[in-house]
Design a protein around this motif. Sequence first.
Motif, short mmCIF file in Angstrom:
data_model
loop_
_atom_site.label_atom_id
_atom_site.label_comp_id
_atom_site.label_asym_id
_atom_site.label_seq_id
_atom_site.Cartn_x
_atom_site.Cartn_y
_atom_site.Cartn_z
N LEU A 271 0.83 -1.20 0.00
CA LEU A 271 0.00 0.00 0.00
C LEU A 271 0.87 1.26 0.00
CD1 LEU A 271 -2.73 1.44 0.22
CD2 LEU A 271 -2.62 1.10 2.70
N LYS A 272 1.98 1.22 0.74
CA LYS A 272 2.87 2.39 0.80
C LYS A 272 3.37 2.76 -0.60
CE LYS A 272 7.00 4.06 3.22
NZ LYS A 272 8.06 3.71 4.22
N GLN A 273 3.72 1.76 -1.40
CA GLN A 273 4.16 2.02 -2.77
C GLN A 273 3.04 2.65 -3.59
OE1 GLN A 273 5.34 -2.23 -3.38
NE2 GLN A 273 7.09 -1.32 -4.47
N LEU A 274 1.82 2.12 -3.42
CA LEU A 274 0.67 2.62 -4.17
C LEU A 274 0.44 4.10 -3.87
CD1 LEU A 274 -1.86 1.98 -5.97
CD2 LEU A 274 -3.09 1.56 -3.82
N ILE A 275 0.50 4.46 -2.60
CA ILE A 275 0.27 5.85 -2.22
C ILE A 275 1.36 6.74 -2.78
CG2 ILE A 275 0.18 7.43 -0.25
CD1 ILE A 275 -1.15 5.16 1.34
N SER A 276 2.61 6.30 -2.70
CA SER A 276 3.74 7.10 -3.17
C SER A 276 3.64 7.37 -4.67
CB SER A 276 5.05 6.38 -2.85
OG SER A 276 6.16 7.10 -3.37
N LEU A 277 3.42 6.32 -5.46
CA LEU A 277 3.32 6.50 -6.91
C LEU A 277 2.10 7.32 -7.30
CD1 LEU A 277 4.36 2.97 -8.30
CD2 LEU A 277 5.70 5.08 -8.27
N SER A 278 1.00 7.14 -6.57
CA SER A 278 -0.21 7.90 -6.87
C SER A 278 0.00 9.39 -6.62
CB SER A 278 -1.37 7.39 -6.01
OG SER A 278 -1.67 6.04 -6.30
N ASN A 279 0.67 9.72 -5.52
CA ASN A 279 0.91 11.13 -5.19
C ASN A 279 1.85 11.81 -6.18
OD1 ASN A 279 -0.56 12.24 -3.05
ND2 ASN A 279 0.55 10.97 -1.56
N GLU A 280 2.71 11.02 -6.83
CA GLU A 280 3.58 11.60 -7.84
C GLU A 280 2.81 11.95 -9.12
OE1 GLU A 280 6.75 8.90 -8.56
OE2 GLU A 280 7.53 8.98 -6.50
N ALA A 281 1.69 11.23 -9.35
CA ALA A 281 0.94 11.42 -10.60
C ALA A 281 -0.25 12.35 -10.45
CB ALA A 281 0.46 10.07 -11.12
N VAL A 282 -0.90 12.33 -9.29
CA VAL A 282 -2.11 13.14 -9.06
C VAL A 282 -2.09 13.62 -7.62
CG1 VAL A 282 -3.51 11.90 -10.79
CG2 VAL A 282 -3.46 11.09 -8.41
N GLY A 283 -3.11 14.39 -7.27
CA GLY A 283 -3.23 14.85 -5.89
C GLY A 283 -4.19 13.99 -5.12
N LEU A 284 -3.67 13.06 -4.31
CA LEU A 284 -4.53 12.18 -3.51
C LEU A 284 -5.22 12.99 -2.41
CD1 LEU A 284 -2.64 8.82 -2.77
CD2 LEU A 284 -4.62 9.18 -4.24
N THR A 285 -6.51 12.70 -2.21
CA THR A 285 -7.25 13.35 -1.12
C THR A 285 -7.76 12.35 -0.09
OG1 THR A 285 -9.32 13.26 -2.39
CG2 THR A 285 -7.97 15.26 -2.60
N ALA A 286 -7.86 11.08 -0.46
CA ALA A 286 -8.31 10.05 0.49
C ALA A 286 -7.93 8.67 -0.02
CB ALA A 286 -9.82 10.13 0.68
N VAL A 287 -7.59 7.79 0.92
CA VAL A 287 -7.32 6.38 0.61
C VAL A 287 -8.11 5.55 1.60
CG1 VAL A 287 -5.59 4.56 0.45
CG2 VAL A 287 -4.99 6.91 -0.19
N ASN A 288 -8.95 4.63 1.09
CA ASN A 288 -9.77 3.79 1.96
C ASN A 288 -9.73 2.34 1.49
OD1 ASN A 288 -11.23 5.77 3.80
ND2 ASN A 288 -11.71 6.63 1.80
N GLU A 289 -9.80 1.44 2.45
CA GLU A 289 -9.96 0.04 2.10
C GLU A 289 -11.36 -0.14 1.53
OE1 GLU A 289 -8.50 -4.09 4.10
OE2 GLU A 289 -9.76 -2.80 5.34
N ALA A 290 -11.47 -0.84 0.42
CA ALA A 290 -12.75 -1.04 -0.25
C ALA A 290 -13.31 -2.40 0.16
CB ALA A 290 -12.58 -0.96 -1.76
N ILE A 291 -14.30 -2.39 1.04
CA ILE A 291 -14.89 -3.63 1.52
C ILE A 291 -15.61 -4.33 0.37
CG2 ILE A 291 -16.46 -4.68 3.16
CD1 ILE A 291 -14.04 -3.39 4.44
N ALA A 292 -15.28 -5.58 0.13
CA ALA A 292 -15.90 -6.33 -0.97
C ALA A 292 -17.38 -6.54 -0.69
CB ALA A 292 -15.20 -7.67 -1.14
N SER A 293 -18.19 -6.28 -1.69
CA SER A 293 -19.62 -6.57 -1.58
C SER A 293 -19.88 -8.02 -1.94
CB SER A 293 -20.42 -5.66 -2.52
OG SER A 293 -20.17 -5.99 -3.88
#
Length: 308
Positions: A271-293
């Motif tokens: 997850l740490k890698q995901l957040i880091s790469l995402s912040n380099e590409a766009v402006g993250l405002t929230a990260v949440n675990e997506a509970i499977a339906s």
Amino acid sequence: MDLLEVRNVTKNYVGHKALDDVSISVPQGKIYGLLGPNGAGKTTLIRIINHITAPDSGAVLFEGHPLTQNDVAHIGYLPEERGLYKKMKVGEQAVFFARLKGLSRNDATYSLKKWFDRFEISSWWNRKVEELSKGMAQKVQFIVTVLHEPKLLIFDEPFSGFDPINANLLRDEILRLKDNGATVIFSTHNMASVEEICDNISLINQGRNILTGNVDELRREFTRGRYSLDFEGDPRSLANAVEPLVSSISFSDAPYGRNRANVTLKPEAALKQLISLSNEAVGLTAVNEAIASMNDIFIQAVNSNNQQ
């Protein structure tokens, strides 16, 4: 304790194996979801449990002993295809079905009047069935199914044909029956209702039980690696940046005019890698675990099984 056990049941028809070594255990006092695509074998299994047809091999146990015709008196079954006599009056027909379940005329009439009052349908007593809408007739048949207080209730698509208000009424009654000690098998395609009322489920596909478990535990298990990312920026930039880390990504709208990416991390990704790469590409405002339906789980499990 399990009220009902299905052990290694197989059922063949000409050129078709309807059930292939299916086993389920239905705990007493719980609501058990029986799920699967059309033609998966659910109805065949329900017919075997109701002693309407027999398995080619395997066994069905009720309260620990082999299921007999006498046990069927302790089962209430509401089939998907409803069956009421259109020319009979509603009250007269309800009493008739109640007497088939072993109630005296006086006991049947007394109990039916209480249920009709609860469902606010007392005015229907002297109307002919043919005057009722599909939803109205389903209310009557639901009452007839539960009237004799069976130990096991089997509902096949019970919310079909109901508007949201009456669907909620029926759902609350099913939960009340459970609270009063009833055990319920609930067969449906409505995954939202499974999340609301089922304790455990089995998913049948191509005649086999491909997934069994507690609803909450299954949702947690299928949630692993699933996240939603709210962000400001270009979705294509985010998709390109995180491509090495994710096995799937889709986009939707988030509040306040932002975008949302729904991603599934690859097993080796963090997850740490995901957040880091995402912040380099766009402006993250929230990260949440997506509970499977349950809908997500149904689709994933069936598709995976079909590819085997």
